[in-house]
Design an enzyme around this catalytic site. Structure first.
Site, PDB file in Angstrom:
ATOM      1  N   GLU A   1     -57.353  37.261  72.109  1.00  0.00           N
ATOM      2  CA  GLU A   1     -57.736  38.641  72.393  1.00  0.00           C
ATOM      3  C   GLU A   1     -58.784  39.107  71.393  1.00  0.00           C
ATOM      4  O   GLU A   1     -58.638  38.908  70.186  1.00  0.00           O
ATOM      5  CB  GLU A   1     -56.498  39.537  72.321  1.00  0.00           C
ATOM      6  CG  GLU A   1     -56.769  41.010  72.560  1.00  0.00           C
ATOM      7  CD  GLU A   1     -55.483  41.816  72.585  1.00  0.00           C
ATOM      8  OE1 GLU A   1     -54.676  41.599  73.517  1.00  0.00           O
ATOM      9  OE2 GLU A   1     -55.271  42.630  71.664  1.00  0.00           O
TER      10      GLU A   1
ATOM     11  N   HIS B   1     -59.542  44.570  80.424  1.00  0.00           N
ATOM     12  CA  HIS B   1     -58.492  45.580  80.292  1.00  0.00           C
ATOM     13  C   HIS B   1     -58.869  46.827  81.082  1.00  0.00           C
ATOM     14  O   HIS B   1     -60.037  47.206  81.164  1.00  0.00           O
ATOM     15  CB  HIS B   1     -58.294  45.959  78.828  1.00  0.00           C
ATOM     16  CG  HIS B   1     -57.562  44.938  78.025  1.00  0.00           C
ATOM     17  ND1 HIS B   1     -56.671  45.259  77.025  1.00  0.00           N
ATOM     18  CD2 HIS B   1     -57.573  43.573  78.074  1.00  0.00           C
ATOM     19  CE1 HIS B   1     -56.174  44.158  76.494  1.00  0.00           C
ATOM     20  NE2 HIS B   1     -56.718  43.117  77.105  1.00  0.00           N
TER      21      HIS B   1
ATOM     22  N   ALA C   1     -48.477  52.728  85.228  1.00  0.00           N
ATOM     23  CA  ALA C   1     -49.193  51.458  85.381  1.00  0.00           C
ATOM     24  C   ALA C   1     -48.909  50.829  86.735  1.00  0.00           C
ATOM     25  O   ALA C   1     -49.773  50.153  87.312  1.00  0.00           O
ATOM     26  CB  ALA C   1     -48.817  50.501  84.258  1.00  0.00           C
TER      27      ALA C   1
ATOM     28  N   LYS D   1     -43.623  46.930  88.059  1.00  0.00           N
ATOM     29  CA  LYS D   1     -45.031  46.539  87.980  1.00  0.00           C
ATOM     30  C   LYS D   1     -45.254  45.164  88.609  1.00  0.00           C
ATOM     31  O   LYS D   1     -46.267  44.937  89.293  1.00  0.00           O
ATOM     32  CB  LYS D   1     -45.493  46.551  86.521  1.00  0.00           C
ATOM     33  CG  LYS D   1     -45.565  47.942  85.910  1.00  0.00           C
ATOM     34  CD  LYS D   1     -46.145  47.944  84.504  1.00  0.00           C
ATOM     35  CE  LYS D   1     -45.226  47.343  83.479  1.00  0.00           C
ATOM     36  NZ  LYS D   1     -45.751  47.524  82.085  1.00  0.00           N
TER      37      LYS D   1
END
Length: 332
Positions: A44, A104, A155, A195
């Site tokens: 990341e 992202h 989300a 999710k």
């Protein structure tokens, strides 16, 4: 269940596919491909703040490019504070490297129209892998969360929105110790399963320093839904390289490090007026190596390293684990 965006607002971005779209693998596919000889790893990056930081990022990117991670991700500032820079650099990673980028996307501070436009900009660059996050409030991550008047609340809704927009592969966040806004672990697990049921293919955990928390998360997800809970839960690790990064780790994770970990780091730092940076760094690399080996032994589908835009610590952990990582630092 949480409401979805109005259907009248939906449209497809499939007509914006890049010519290379058919060749872009999903994160899950890349994990399988890289798992032939070893547990795959991914890394990341953070959006750089200035030109010097961007130059350093690209040196790090090129070093990791020779180490063949399963994928890379570029974070997104609180409240979308780095939206433009994130979108631009993620697009360049897709178009100018051999790496598989994950973009992202956070709900906080954005209308549905803005979120769709950002997804469209990713699609224009040939990016088909998106990590969906609700995001933390800007300024105070622990502060009260406010939905954008024209945005989404959860989300889960954002997962559905991205899925409606085209052929995207979607990841979400998971929390080994539970999200700080969840009243208990059962509720937190229910949110994760929701999710995944909404269309997420995998999750990446919040950073942690006790492997038992990861293992219990995996157990909870499987118990809650044997099908959705079996989707990959990728553990996130950050090698500690100084006492200053201890504070950074606690800020990023929202959790204090376990006392036994802090004790090891402070013992390495010594009792002098200044910490023994070399000893703290060596201890931090050893801690990360121990955690990674335990995760490998327990069947984790991969390891996702927070790099803070440097490659050396991650490379050392991988070398300790016996990975054939031969990339040397590139000259400036």
């Amino acid at each position: 269940m949480h409401s979805e965006p109005a259907r009248g607002q939906a449209f497809s971005l499939n007509n914006r596919r890049s010519p290379a779209h058919a060749r872009v693998p999903s994160v899950v596919q890349s994990l399988h491909t890289h798992a032939v000889s070893q547990v795959p790893f991914s890394v990341e990056f953070n959006p750089p703040r200035d030109a010097a930081g961007e130059a350093r990022l690209w040196r790090t990117v090129r070093e990791f490019e020779r180490m063949h991670p399963a994928f890379i991700s570029m974070t997104y500032g609180a409240g979308g504070s780095t939206k433009d820079r994130t979108a631009r650099i993620t697009g360049q990673l897709a178009q100018q490297t051999t790496l598989l980028p994950v973009a992202h996307l956070t709900a906080v501070g954005h209308s549905i129209a803005e979120l769709r436009a950002l997804v469209g900009s990713y699609a224009d660059c040939g990016i088909r892998n998106i990590l969906v996050l609700r995001g933390d409030p800007p300024g105070d991550p622990l502060g009260e969360w406010h939905k954008h008047p024209d945005g989404v609340e959860y989300a889960e809704e954002l997962v559905r929105m991205v899925r409606d927009l085209g052929d995207f592969n979607v990841g979400v966040a998971s929390f080994p110790q539970g999200h700080h806004r969840s009243p208990d672990l059962a509720t937190d697990t229910a949110h994760l399963i929701a999710k995944l049921r909404a269309g997420a293919d995998y999750s990446i955990t919040q950073m942690f320093f006790d492997v038992e928390h990861y293992l219990r998360l995996r157990d909870r997800a499987l118990a809650a839904d044997p099908v959705e809970g079996a989707k990959p839960i990728i553990p996130e690790l950050m090698p500690i390289t100084s006492l200053r990064t201890v504070a950074r780790a606690e800020e990023l994770s929202g959790r204090a490090l376990p006392p036994r970990i802090l004790e090891r780091l402070h013992r390495a730092a010594g009792n002098g007026p200044e910490e023994d940076r070399a000893a703290v760094r060596a201890e931090g690399i050893e801690i990360a190596t121990e955690m990674a080996q335990r995760l490998i032994d327990e069947g984790a589908p991969g390891m996702h390293f927070i790099t803070l835009n440097f490659a050396k610590a991650t490379r050392e952990v991988l070398n300790n684990l016996g990975y054939h990582v031969t990339a040397a630092p590139l000259s400036a």
